[in-house]
Design an enzyme around this catalytic site. Sequence first.
Site, PDB file in Angstrom:
ATOM      1  N   ASP A   1       0.857  -1.175   0.000  1.00 35.92           N
ATOM      2  CA  ASP A   1       0.000   0.000   0.000  1.00 35.92           C
ATOM      3  C   ASP A   1       0.898   1.232   0.000  1.00 35.92           C
ATOM      4  O   ASP A   1       1.765   1.370   0.856  1.00 35.92           O
ATOM      5  CB  ASP A   1      -0.850  -0.023   1.281  1.00 35.92           C
ATOM      6  CG  ASP A   1      -2.236   0.551   1.081  1.00 35.92           C
ATOM      7  OD1 ASP A   1      -2.333   1.593   0.416  1.00 35.92           O
ATOM      8  OD2 ASP A   1      -3.200  -0.033   1.603  1.00 35.92           O
TER       9      ASP A   1
ATOM     10  N   ASP B   1      -2.966   4.725  -2.411  1.00 32.85           N
ATOM     11  CA  ASP B   1      -3.946   5.291  -1.497  1.00 32.85           C
ATOM     12  C   ASP B   1      -4.329   6.717  -1.890  1.00 32.85           C
ATOM     13  O   ASP B   1      -3.451   7.549  -2.138  1.00 32.85           O
ATOM     14  CB  ASP B   1      -3.336   5.303  -0.084  1.00 32.85           C
ATOM     15  CG  ASP B   1      -4.302   5.793   0.968  1.00 32.85           C
ATOM     16  OD1 ASP B   1      -5.247   5.057   1.266  1.00 32.85           O
ATOM     17  OD2 ASP B   1      -4.112   6.915   1.479  1.00 32.85           O
TER      18      ASP B   1
ATOM     19  N   GLU C   1      -6.817   3.916  -5.708  1.00 29.59           N
ATOM     20  CA  GLU C   1      -8.041   4.234  -4.973  1.00 29.59           C
ATOM     21  C   GLU C   1      -8.558   5.558  -5.497  1.00 29.59           C
ATOM     22  O   GLU C   1      -7.981   6.609  -5.217  1.00 29.59           O
ATOM     23  CB  GLU C   1      -7.751   4.326  -3.464  1.00 29.59           C
ATOM     24  CG  GLU C   1      -9.023   4.446  -2.655  1.00 29.59           C
ATOM     25  CD  GLU C   1      -8.816   4.965  -1.241  1.00 29.59           C
ATOM     26  OE1 GLU C   1      -9.641   4.669  -0.376  1.00 29.59           O
ATOM     27  OE2 GLU C   1      -7.829   5.687  -0.993  1.00 29.59           O
TER      28      GLU C   1
ATOM     29  N   HIS D   1     -10.965  -2.628   4.084  1.00 24.55           N
ATOM     30  CA  HIS D   1     -10.804  -2.159   5.465  1.00 24.55           C
ATOM     31  C   HIS D   1     -11.568  -0.869   5.754  1.00 24.55           C
ATOM     32  O   HIS D   1     -11.560  -0.403   6.891  1.00 24.55           O
ATOM     33  CB  HIS D   1      -9.317  -1.953   5.747  1.00 24.55           C
ATOM     34  CG  HIS D   1      -8.740  -0.860   4.892  1.00 24.55           C
ATOM     35  ND1 HIS D   1      -8.616  -0.984   3.523  1.00 24.55           N
ATOM     36  CD2 HIS D   1      -8.296   0.382   5.196  1.00 24.55           C
ATOM     37  CE1 HIS D   1      -8.109   0.140   3.037  1.00 24.55           C
ATOM     38  NE2 HIS D   1      -7.898   0.978   4.033  1.00 24.55           N
ATOM     39  N   ASP D   2     -12.186  -0.269   4.730  1.00 22.54           N
ATOM     40  CA  ASP D   2     -12.967   0.953   4.937  1.00 22.54           C
ATOM     41  C   ASP D   2     -14.466   0.706   4.818  1.00 22.54           C
ATOM     42  O   ASP D   2     -15.263   1.629   5.007  1.00 22.54           O
ATOM     43  CB  ASP D   2     -12.592   2.016   3.884  1.00 22.54           C
ATOM     44  CG  ASP D   2     -11.161   2.513   4.024  1.00 22.54           C
ATOM     45  OD1 ASP D   2     -10.640   2.527   5.163  1.00 22.54           O
ATOM     46  OD2 ASP D   2     -10.562   2.879   2.996  1.00 22.54           O
TER      47      ASP D   2
END
Length: 550
Positions: free
Chosen positions: A97, A196, A253, A326-327
């Site tokens: 990431d 990210d 993302e 994870h969000d």
Amino acid sequence: MKKWWQNEIVYQIYPRSFKDSNSDGYGDINGIISKLDYIKKLGVTMIWLTPVYKSPMADNGYDISDYYYINEEFGTMEDFDKLIDECNIRDIKIMMDMVLNHTSDEHPWFKEALKDPTSKYHDYYIFKASKEVPNNWRGQFGGSAWEKVDGRDEYYLHTYHIKQPDLNWENPKLREEIYKMIQWWIDKGIKAFRLDAINHIKKNPSYASIEPDGYDGLAAIKKMGRNQEGLGEFLTELNERVFKPNNCMTVAETAGLTNEMYKDFIGKDGYFSLVFDFRHTALELESGSEWYSRKEWELKDLNDTLMETQTNIQKYGWSGIYFENHDQPRSTSKYLGNYDENEDAIKMLGAYFFFMHGVPFIYQGQELGMKNFVRKSIEDFDDIDSINQYHRAINEGYSEEEALFIVNSRSRDNARVPFAWDDSSYVGFSDVNPWLMPLDDNSKHNAKSEEKENSILNFYRSMIDFRKNSDISEILIYGKLEPVETKTKDVFAYRRKLDSKSVLCIFNFNDKDVNVEINKGEILFSNYHMEQAQEGTLKPFQMNILDENN
Ligand code: GLC
Ligand code: CA
């Protein structure tokens, strides 16, 4: 032309919550190593690790204070090198990431910038000399996006938390540091990266205040700091300098992309291999990101949205397909409502996203059917975003009870509780109390108890194997997606089509038998044990892949 990464199936690991090897209540790299055989058996080809770099963990690792260092909580660089070796042995790739929009305020660059405004690091961040808050932008986690520098008439910008100052991409020296750092990871053997919040790196140069959109008189920073003109120049350079020459796989993302932007992002000479699209994740929200602005929605909206995005994206390239990360809350709870414990339904839902066009991403625990859990007080939340959204909801006039309901249903903590390995205390994750409490119903679905025939876990294994190793693998990987009308409420279908061959994927979201004319012929794959579709009848929550080639 085919690309190596089109064959990948990615498993997302949230290291803090996967497996604790040294009994401190936090998951770590050695814990991951101890579970690589489980991952291998699942059949995935790559793991994506959310950030494991040095970090004070204000935003669970998305606040990096040293890109070249492994956070003590997770282990050491030696452990990480061992992870690379152990993954190589099993032919599993690693995706890292990359958080490039901001660092931690504890990064030495930022500390230097605060200490000495004449240092070169001052220009690595976005400072504005001003006696007052420079404008009315609201950060993604609430409150002003500006924080005053102690003792100086100066503010710094943070799109996210106060402890996540934004990097100044306009500065070529900063960009060089970033390229050098990514190359360092590539030289270590990492070939895949998740970028990210990457569409935030360009800010509107006017830095002007805009029309307020909330009680607080502020306006969402994404209106001026996301998908801005000029972003493409940074992304092109990033790709040309590091990713393209190393034939990397990248997934960006990119919330808020318009259809017109796909070409530049993932087209033939696009900035990235894949994007994550977010349209289907916010169906229950009026505004896309404010959790309290809820609205009614139906399964049909989910299907319409996914079919539309899929058709638009595949015109230009590929996306990462996913239901959980994870969000996001657990997909079982979100999309199955009262049926979030129904195994047929959970399998059907898994297959519905998995066989679409793109590279599938599975989030840890999704393969077990893990679900959301309810917290009774705001004190029980860990996630900064949940806590912020709770207070914003109250400021906007919601009662405490309503605000709690709102954060419970969307909280990022839902997906962040420890992975359930078995039903022992602390669900086999650790032998001490974990950093985030797993509530008891967390253990109903666990990896040990699902080592049995017909379990959700085994269904995921067979689904993954089917995509990789069946007679129709080529169609399932490379075939275009074509939405198909079923004329039946909550039965959705799409066709995957390659050259003259096609298969029909059909999904019954109803809890009863339904008759659907197009459900006929030989069943190639199903969550039920059947070889032949039974004259149009789909059982409750049945899904089939049907042969259309005869
Ligand atoms: C991304 C991450 C999220 C994080 C944010 C700030 O959206 O997925 O977890 O809080 O960026 O880095
Ligand atoms: Ca640990």
